[in-house]
Design a protein around this motif. Structure first.
Motif, mmCIF file in Angstrom:
data_model
loop_
_atom_site.group_PDB
_atom_site.id
_atom_site.type_symbol
_atom_site.label_atom_id
_atom_site.label_comp_id
_atom_site.label_asym_id
_atom_site.label_seq_id
_atom_site.Cartn_x
_atom_site.Cartn_y
_atom_site.Cartn_z
ATOM 1 N N PRO A 25 36.337 26.443 9.162
ATOM 2 C CA PRO A 25 35.172 25.827 8.519
ATOM 3 C C PRO A 25 33.881 26.598 8.751
ATOM 4 O O PRO A 25 32.971 26.549 7.926
ATOM 5 N N LEU A 26 33.793 27.340 9.857
ATOM 6 C CA LEU A 26 32.587 28.138 10.091
ATOM 7 C C LEU A 26 32.479 29.281 9.081
ATOM 8 O O LEU A 26 31.389 29.601 8.614
ATOM 9 N N LEU A 27 33.622 29.869 8.724
ATOM 10 C CA LEU A 27 33.614 30.918 7.699
ATOM 11 C C LEU A 27 33.179 30.333 6.370
ATOM 12 O O LEU A 27 32.369 30.931 5.665
ATOM 13 N N ARG A 28 33.702 29.173 6.040
ATOM 14 C CA ARG A 28 33.315 28.536 4.775
ATOM 15 C C ARG A 28 31.817 28.262 4.749
ATOM 16 O O ARG A 28 31.150 28.510 3.753
ATOM 17 N N SER A 29 31.277 27.774 5.852
ATOM 18 C CA SER A 29 29.837 27.508 5.919
ATOM 19 C C SER A 29 29.032 28.792 5.793
ATOM 20 O O SER A 29 28.037 28.843 5.064
ATOM 21 N N ALA A 30 29.469 29.832 6.496
ATOM 22 C CA ALA A 30 28.752 31.110 6.443
ATOM 23 C C ALA A 30 28.780 31.687 5.026
ATOM 24 O O ALA A 30 27.760 32.195 4.539
ATOM 25 N N MET A 31 29.900 31.571 4.360
ATOM 26 C CA MET A 31 29.993 32.111 3.000
ATOM 27 C C MET A 31 29.167 31.276 2.023
ATOM 28 O O MET A 31 28.571 31.821 1.093
ATOM 29 N N HIS A 32 29.118 29.983 2.234
ATOM 30 C CA HIS A 32 28.290 29.120 1.381
ATOM 31 C C HIS A 32 26.809 29.474 1.546
ATOM 32 O O HIS A 32 26.079 29.597 0.557
ATOM 33 N N ILE A 33 26.384 29.650 2.780
ATOM 34 C CA ILE A 33 24.990 30.019 3.036
ATOM 35 C C ILE A 33 24.709 31.412 2.483
ATOM 36 O O ILE A 33 23.623 31.677 1.964
ATOM 37 N N ARG A 34 25.694 32.303 2.584
ATOM 38 C CA ARG A 34 25.527 33.667 2.055
ATOM 39 C C ARG A 34 25.291 33.639 0.548
ATOM 40 O O ARG A 34 24.439 34.362 0.030
ATOM 41 N N SER A 35 26.024 32.781 -0.176
ATOM 42 C CA SER A 35 25.811 32.711 -1.627
ATOM 43 C C SER A 35 24.412 32.188 -1.949
ATOM 44 O O SER A 35 23.763 32.657 -2.884
ATOM 45 N N ALA A 36 23.925 31.241 -1.161
ATOM 46 C CA ALA A 36 22.552 30.758 -1.354
ATOM 47 C C ALA A 36 21.544 31.838 -0.987
ATOM 48 O O ALA A 36 20.482 31.954 -1.612
ATOM 49 N N LEU A 37 21.882 32.659 0.010
ATOM 50 C CA LEU A 37 21.007 33.761 0.406
ATOM 51 C C LEU A 37 20.887 34.788 -0.712
ATOM 52 O O LEU A 37 19.799 35.331 -0.950
ATOM 53 N N VAL A 38 21.976 35.041 -1.409
ATOM 54 C CA VAL A 38 21.933 35.994 -2.535
ATOM 55 C C VAL A 38 20.991 35.481 -3.612
ATOM 56 O O VAL A 38 20.178 36.249 -4.162
ATOM 57 N N VAL A 39 21.042 34.191 -3.891
ATOM 58 C CA VAL A 39 20.167 33.608 -4.911
ATOM 59 C C VAL A 39 18.706 33.714 -4.491
ATOM 60 O O VAL A 39 17.843 34.127 -5.280
ATOM 61 N N SER A 40 18.409 33.357 -3.238
ATOM 62 C CA SER A 40 17.011 33.413 -2.804
ATOM 63 C C SER A 40 16.516 34.852 -2.688
ATOM 64 O O SER A 40 15.340 35.128 -2.928
ATOM 65 N N SER A 41 17.388 35.784 -2.348
ATOM 66 C CA SER A 41 16.990 37.198 -2.311
ATOM 67 C C SER A 41 16.653 37.703 -3.709
ATOM 68 O O SER A 41 15.702 38.476 -3.888
ATOM 69 N N ASN A 42 17.433 37.271 -4.687
ATOM 70 C CA ASN A 42 17.120 37.639 -6.074
ATOM 71 C C ASN A 42 15.797 37.034 -6.517
ATOM 72 O O ASN A 42 15.028 37.667 -7.243
ATOM 73 N N ALA A 43 15.513 35.819 -6.073
ATOM 74 C CA ALA A 43 14.235 35.179 -6.409
ATOM 75 C C ALA A 43 13.078 35.956 -5.789
ATOM 76 O O ALA A 43 12.021 36.118 -6.417
ATOM 77 N N VAL A 44 13.260 36.456 -4.573
ATOM 78 C CA VAL A 44 12.214 37.263 -3.929
ATOM 79 C C VAL A 44 11.923 38.500 -4.772
ATOM 80 O O VAL A 44 10.757 38.839 -5.018
ATOM 81 N N VAL A 45 12.970 39.175 -5.239
ATOM 82 C CA VAL A 45 12.785 40.390 -6.043
ATOM 83 C C VAL A 45 12.063 40.069 -7.349
ATOM 84 O O VAL A 45 11.145 40.798 -7.766
ATOM 85 N N VAL A 46 12.429 38.953 -7.989
ATOM 86 C CA VAL A 46 11.780 38.570 -9.245
ATOM 87 C C VAL A 46 10.301 38.284 -9.024
ATOM 88 O O VAL A 46 9.438 38.752 -9.788
ATOM 89 N N HIS A 47 9.968 37.548 -7.979
ATOM 90 C CA HIS A 47 8.562 37.226 -7.703
ATOM 91 C C HIS A 47 7.769 38.477 -7.323
ATOM 92 O O HIS A 47 6.605 38.626 -7.718
ATOM 93 N N GLN A 48 8.375 39.377 -6.580
ATOM 94 C CA GLN A 48 7.695 40.627 -6.238
ATOM 95 C C GLN A 48 7.422 41.454 -7.481
ATOM 96 O O GLN A 48 6.317 41.991 -7.650
ATOM 97 N N ASP A 49 8.406 41.545 -8.367
ATOM 98 C CA ASP A 49 8.207 42.302 -9.608
ATOM 99 C C ASP A 49 7.115 41.679 -10.466
ATOM 100 O O ASP A 49 6.297 42.394 -11.062
ATOM 101 N N ARG A 50 7.087 40.350 -10.504
ATOM 102 C CA ARG A 50 6.053 39.668 -11.286
ATOM 103 C C ARG A 50 4.668 39.963 -10.714
ATOM 104 O O ARG A 50 3.719 40.265 -11.449
#
Length: 149
Positions: A25-50
Motif C-alpha cells: 500500500p505504501l507503493l500505491r500511495s507513493a505512485m498516487h502522489i507522484r501522479s498528482a506531482l506530475v500534474v502540479s509540476s506541469n501547472a508550475v511550468v504553465v504559470h511560469q510560461d504565462r
C-alpha cells in the motif's frame, strides 16, 4: 526518489501499484502522489510560461494587465507549494517504508515496548486511603455545608 527506494524502474512500479495494491500500500500511495506531482509540476511550468510571456524583455505591462499578472504570480506560488508538499509526502512515505523494514528497532522503541509489557504484567494494588484526608472528587470542589437540592 521512488525508483531508488523500491530499486525498480518507475514503469514497473506503476504496473505493480495498479495490479497488486494490497501487497504494497505504501507503493500505491507513493505512485498516487507522484501522479498528482506530475500534474502540479506541469501547472508550475504553465504559470511560469504565462508570467514570462507577460513580462518579457522590453515589455512593460499595461495597467489593466496588472491584475492578471498578480493572479498568475499567485497561481504560480500555489502550484509550487503543492509540488513541494507532494514531494515531502513522497519522502515521508519512503521514510515510513524504511522504518517498517528495519529488522532491529531503535533502542527507544524497544524500551517503550518493554515498559508497556511490564506495566501490563505488574499487579495493580490500590493505595489505601490515608486517615484524616477526604477522598478527592473528579469534578470541581463544592461546598457541602449548605442545603442540597
Amino acid at each position: 526518489m521512488i525508483e531508488k527506494a523500491w530499486a525498480r524502474p518507475i514503469e514497473e512500479l506503476e504496473t505493480l501499484a495498479l495490479q497488486c495494491p494490497v501487497q504494497d500500500p505504501l507503493l500505491r500511495s507513493a505512485m498516487h502522489i507522484r501522479s498528482a506531482l506530475v500534474v502540479s509540476s506541469n501547472a508550475v511550468v504553465v504559470h511560469q510560461d504565462r508570467l514570462h510571456g507577460m513580462t518579457g524583455p522590453g515589455q512593460v505591462p499595461a495597467f489593466y494587465d496588472l491584475e492578471r499578472l498578480t493572479r498568475s504570480a499567485a497561481d504560480l506560488r500555489i502550484a509550487q507549494a503543492e509540488s513541494q508538499a507532494r514531494l515531502q509526502a513522497i519522502g515521508h512515505i519512503i521514510d515510513a517504508r524504511e522504518a517498517a523494514q528495519l529488522p532491529d528497532r531503535t533502542p527507544a522503541i524497544r524500551l517503550a515496548q518493554a515498559a508497556v509489557a511490564r506495566s501490563v504484567q505488574a499487579p495493580r494494588t490500590p493505595e489505601p486511603p490515608r486517615l484524616g484526608q477526604r477522598p478527592t472528587a473528579a469534578g470541581p470542589a463544592v461546598d457541602t455545608s449548605g442545603p442540597r437540592r
